[in-house]
Design a protein around this motif. Structure first.
Motif, PDB file in Angstrom:
ATOM      1  N   SER A  13       0.803  -1.225   0.000  1.00 46.65           N
ATOM      2  CA  SER A  13       0.000   0.000   0.000  1.00 46.65           C
ATOM      3  C   SER A  13       0.833   1.270   0.000  1.00 46.65           C
ATOM      4  CB  SER A  13      -0.921   0.018   1.218  1.00 46.65           C
ATOM      5  OG  SER A  13      -1.823  -1.044   1.173  1.00 46.65           O
ATOM      6  N   VAL A  14       1.789   1.317   0.899  1.00 46.78           N
ATOM      7  CA  VAL A  14       2.562   2.546   1.075  1.00 46.78           C
ATOM      8  C   VAL A  14       3.336   2.909  -0.198  1.00 46.78           C
ATOM      9  CG1 VAL A  14       4.635   1.509   2.080  1.00 46.78           C
ATOM     10  CG2 VAL A  14       3.964   3.819   2.727  1.00 46.78           C
TER      11      VAL A  14
ATOM     12  N   VAL B 295       4.255   6.680   7.394  1.00 43.67           N
ATOM     13  CA  VAL B 295       4.740   5.393   6.888  1.00 43.67           C
ATOM     14  C   VAL B 295       5.206   4.524   8.062  1.00 43.67           C
ATOM     15  CG1 VAL B 295       6.569   4.265   5.543  1.00 43.67           C
ATOM     16  CG2 VAL B 295       5.326   6.203   4.569  1.00 43.67           C
ATOM     17  N   ILE B 296       5.924   5.119   8.980  1.00 44.84           N
ATOM     18  CA  ILE B 296       6.369   4.382  10.176  1.00 44.84           C
ATOM     19  C   ILE B 296       5.160   3.901  10.977  1.00 44.84           C
ATOM     20  CG2 ILE B 296       7.578   4.615  12.392  1.00 44.84           C
ATOM     21  CD1 ILE B 296       9.509   6.569  10.868  1.00 44.84           C
ATOM     22  N   LEU B 297       4.149   4.771  11.101  1.00 44.59           N
ATOM     23  CA  LEU B 297       2.927   4.384  11.808  1.00 44.59           C
ATOM     24  C   LEU B 297       2.216   3.224  11.106  1.00 44.59           C
ATOM     25  CD1 LEU B 297       1.359   7.815  12.833  1.00 44.59           C
ATOM     26  CD2 LEU B 297       2.220   6.029  14.366  1.00 44.59           C
ATOM     27  N   LEU B 298       2.206   3.232   9.780  1.00 48.29           N
ATOM     28  CA  LEU B 298       1.570   2.148   9.025  1.00 48.29           C
ATOM     29  C   LEU B 298       2.222   0.798   9.346  1.00 48.29           C
ATOM     30  CD1 LEU B 298       0.947   3.610   5.459  1.00 48.29           C
ATOM     31  CD2 LEU B 298      -0.765   2.731   7.037  1.00 48.29           C
TER      32      LEU B 298
ATOM     33  N   ALA C  43       1.526  -0.094  13.045  1.00 48.66           N
ATOM     34  CA  ALA C  43       0.132  -0.483  13.293  1.00 48.66           C
ATOM     35  C   ALA C  43      -0.110  -1.917  12.869  1.00 48.66           C
ATOM     36  CB  ALA C  43      -0.817   0.455  12.550  1.00 48.66           C
ATOM     37  N   ASP C  44       0.454  -2.295  11.735  1.00 48.71           N
ATOM     38  CA  ASP C  44       0.262  -3.647  11.221  1.00 48.71           C
ATOM     39  C   ASP C  44       0.831  -4.672  12.194  1.00 48.71           C
ATOM     40  OD1 ASP C  44      -0.683  -5.409   9.354  1.00 48.71           O
ATOM     41  OD2 ASP C  44       1.100  -5.324   8.095  1.00 48.71           O
ATOM     42  N   TYR C  45       2.054  -4.474  12.608  1.00 50.28           N
ATOM     43  CA  TYR C  45       2.722  -5.427  13.485  1.00 50.28           C
ATOM     44  C   TYR C  45       2.090  -5.430  14.875  1.00 50.28           C
ATOM     45  CZ  TYR C  45       6.305  -7.810  16.162  1.00 50.28           C
ATOM     46  OH  TYR C  45       6.956  -8.670  16.987  1.00 50.28           O
ATOM     47  N   LEU C  46       1.876  -4.244  15.439  1.00 54.82           N
ATOM     48  CA  LEU C  46       1.371  -4.155  16.803  1.00 54.82           C
ATOM     49  C   LEU C  46      -0.043  -4.711  16.957  1.00 54.82           C
ATOM     50  CD1 LEU C  46       2.707  -0.708  18.040  1.00 54.82           C
ATOM     51  CD2 LEU C  46       3.342  -2.980  18.852  1.00 54.82           C
TER      52      LEU C  46
ATOM     53  N   THR D  52      -7.182   0.589  11.275  1.00 51.95           N
ATOM     54  CA  THR D  52      -6.204   1.616  11.657  1.00 51.95           C
ATOM     55  C   THR D  52      -5.387   2.079  10.455  1.00 51.95           C
ATOM     56  OG1 THR D  52      -6.046   0.636  13.856  1.00 51.95           O
ATOM     57  CG2 THR D  52      -4.276   2.120  13.214  1.00 51.95           C
ATOM     58  N   LYS D  53      -4.909   1.134   9.654  1.00 50.29           N
ATOM     59  CA  LYS D  53      -4.108   1.495   8.480  1.00 50.29           C
ATOM     60  C   LYS D  53      -4.951   2.269   7.461  1.00 50.29           C
ATOM     61  CE  LYS D  53      -2.521  -2.454   7.271  1.00 50.29           C
ATOM     62  NZ  LYS D  53      -1.803  -3.591   6.709  1.00 50.29           N
TER      63      LYS D  53
END
Length: 160
Positions: free
Chosen positions: A27-28, A59-62, A65-68, A143-144
């Motif tokens: 996506s990113v 981008v870092i948040l994306l 969010a996925d991992y967390l 979230t993403k």
């Protein structure tokens, strides 16, 4: 010709949202591709250092969010790294094995199998961990999606 360029940029943004449910689509990269095409087709002058800093943060948040979300969903129900890895593998392989439904079923089955095979967890507990994986995946997609929407809205504010 501007409408054609904008069409390509918007198609890239749409593909980025498809990537929310098909993790094989990065996506990113499609969002960033839209930004870069805008700069090539029109101008990069609309993109300040602040714009790029904010986008890098998103981008870092994306990725986080996925991992967390996946990790928290699995850990909350007693899962281990085996469940996390199984869920991740299921998320990637699921849509190929079972088209459409595989995106939901894959992480669940992957987490269950990961816990059963690696940790010899009971079947009932493995199902709970699989449910946690599913909850984590759905919350991750939500979230993403919000983060991606904010990235794209910010882009449109910058270029308008």
């Amino acid at each position: 010709m501007d409408w054609f360029y904008w069409g390509i940029i918007i198609i890239l943004f749409i593909i980025s949202f498809i990537g929310l449910v098909y993790p094989v689509i990065p996506s990113v990269l499609f969002i960033l591709g839209g930004y870069i095409l805008y700069g090539l087709f029109f101008s990069f002058k609309d993109f300040s250092w602040l714009f790029w800093s904010v986008q890098i943060l998103f981008v870092i948040l994306l990725f986080g969010a996925d991992y967390l979300a996946n990790m928290i969903g699995i850990k909350k129900y007693g899962g281990t790294k085996a469940g996390i890895w199984g869920s991740t593998i299921g998320m990637i392989a699921g849509p190929f094995v079972i088209p459409v439904a595989g995106i939901i079923i894959g992480p669940f089955i992957g987490a269950v199998l990961g816990e059963l095979i690696v940790n010899k967890t009971s079947f009932k507990q493995s199902l709970k961990i699989g449910l946690g994986s599913l909850i984590g995946f759905i919350s991750s997609v939500f979230t993403k999606g919000i983060i991606q929407a904010v990235m794209i809205i910010y882009f449109f504010f910058q270029v308008s």
